[in-house]
Design a protein around this motif. Sequence first.
Motif, PDB file in Angstrom:
ATOM      1  N   UNK A  12       0.865  -1.334   0.009  1.00  0.00           N
ATOM      2  CA  UNK A  12       0.367  -0.052   0.243  1.00  0.00           C
ATOM      3  C   UNK A  12       1.278   1.448   0.376  1.00  0.00           C
ATOM      4  N   UNK A  13       1.896   1.304  -1.081  1.00  0.00           N
ATOM      5  CA  UNK A  13       3.173   2.366  -0.921  1.00  0.00           C
ATOM      6  C   UNK A  13       3.745   2.769   0.456  1.00  0.00           C
ATOM      7  N   UNK A  14       3.554   1.607   1.319  1.00  0.00           N
ATOM      8  CA  UNK A  14       4.912   1.260   2.214  1.00  0.00           C
ATOM      9  C   UNK A  14       5.851   0.458   2.394  1.00  0.00           C
ATOM     10  N   UNK A  15       6.897   1.234   2.764  1.00  0.00           N
ATOM     11  CA  UNK A  15       8.040  -0.043   2.821  1.00  0.00           C
ATOM     12  C   UNK A  15       7.619  -0.690   4.451  1.00  0.00           C
ATOM     13  N   UNK A  16       8.134  -1.852   3.923  1.00  0.00           N
ATOM     14  CA  UNK A  16       7.669  -2.449   5.308  1.00  0.00           C
ATOM     15  C   UNK A  16       9.026  -3.301   6.086  1.00  0.00           C
ATOM     16  N   UNK A  17       9.190  -3.608   6.843  1.00  0.00           N
ATOM     17  CA  UNK A  17      10.337  -3.863   7.791  1.00  0.00           C
ATOM     18  C   UNK A  17      10.515  -4.859   7.398  1.00  0.00           C
ATOM     19  N   UNK A  18      11.723  -5.302   7.376  1.00  0.00           N
ATOM     20  CA  UNK A  18      11.788  -6.981   7.304  1.00  0.00           C
ATOM     21  C   UNK A  18      12.330  -7.435   8.748  1.00  0.00           C
ATOM     22  N   UNK A  76       1.739  -6.653  13.432  1.00  0.00           N
ATOM     23  CA  UNK A  76       2.043  -5.228  12.968  1.00  0.00           C
ATOM     24  C   UNK A  76       2.334  -6.334  11.567  1.00  0.00           C
ATOM     25  N   UNK A  77       1.923  -6.750  11.237  1.00  0.00           N
ATOM     26  CA  UNK A  77       0.605  -7.135   9.779  1.00  0.00           C
ATOM     27  C   UNK A  77       0.749  -6.429   8.561  1.00  0.00           C
ATOM     28  N   UNK A  78       1.062  -5.115   8.401  1.00  0.00           N
ATOM     29  CA  UNK A  78       0.767  -4.207   7.427  1.00  0.00           C
ATOM     30  C   UNK A  78       2.101  -3.267   7.559  1.00  0.00           C
ATOM     31  N   UNK A  79       2.618  -3.664   8.834  1.00  0.00           N
ATOM     32  CA  UNK A  79       3.817  -2.959   8.263  1.00  0.00           C
ATOM     33  C   UNK A  79       5.225  -3.533   8.588  1.00  0.00           C
ATOM     34  N   UNK A  80       5.451  -4.780   8.526  1.00  0.00           N
ATOM     35  CA  UNK A  80       6.485  -6.042   8.583  1.00  0.00           C
ATOM     36  C   UNK A  80       6.621  -6.965   7.483  1.00  0.00           C
ATOM     37  N   UNK A  81       7.899  -7.555   7.202  1.00  0.00           N
ATOM     38  CA  UNK A  81       6.796  -9.026   5.963  1.00  0.00           C
ATOM     39  C   UNK A  81       8.366  -9.977   7.427  1.00  0.00           C
ATOM     40  N   UNK A  82       7.691 -11.098   7.853  1.00  0.00           N
ATOM     41  CA  UNK A  82       8.641 -11.875   8.424  1.00  0.00           C
ATOM     42  C   UNK A  82       9.051 -12.663   7.535  1.00  0.00           C
TER      43      UNK A  82
END
Length: 136
Positions: A12-18, A76-82
């Motif tokens: 959604x246009x935001x960079x996700x935290x790995x 954090x589902x919309x902010x991180x990518x595990x």
Amino acid sequence: MPPAVTAGGTAAGRRLLKVELVGLFPDFYRVCPRGCGWIQGGDLDIHQDQLRDYPPAVQEAGRRLQDIYRKLMRDFQDRVVPVSVGMLSARGIWLALRHRLDSNQVYVVVGRRAVPVTAGYEAVQAAVRQALSAAG
């Protein structure tokens, strides 16, 4: 359901935290880092069938990995990518050397911090929140 992640690591246009989950855990997590929950159904439980063939310590690491993943996605589902990283992979070896990781542990690596899962989810959650704050 988590948002779709593009090749650039955005949703959604935001960079996700790995958030890297690093350890010696069952090999099928490397292929299916989210635990292959969609495979389970009916009388077929590939996850349990796979775990049965591993030593108890590796089984426990697999359970910890699933638990951390579920909680990260809940909070954090919309902010991180595990991302699962096997300790013996090239990336896992590099992270182990960089952070001096013990191969008997499962770690959550967020940016420059490595948090052992045994420290509890609160420590993992705090590290993720701190990294998200620093990222803006």
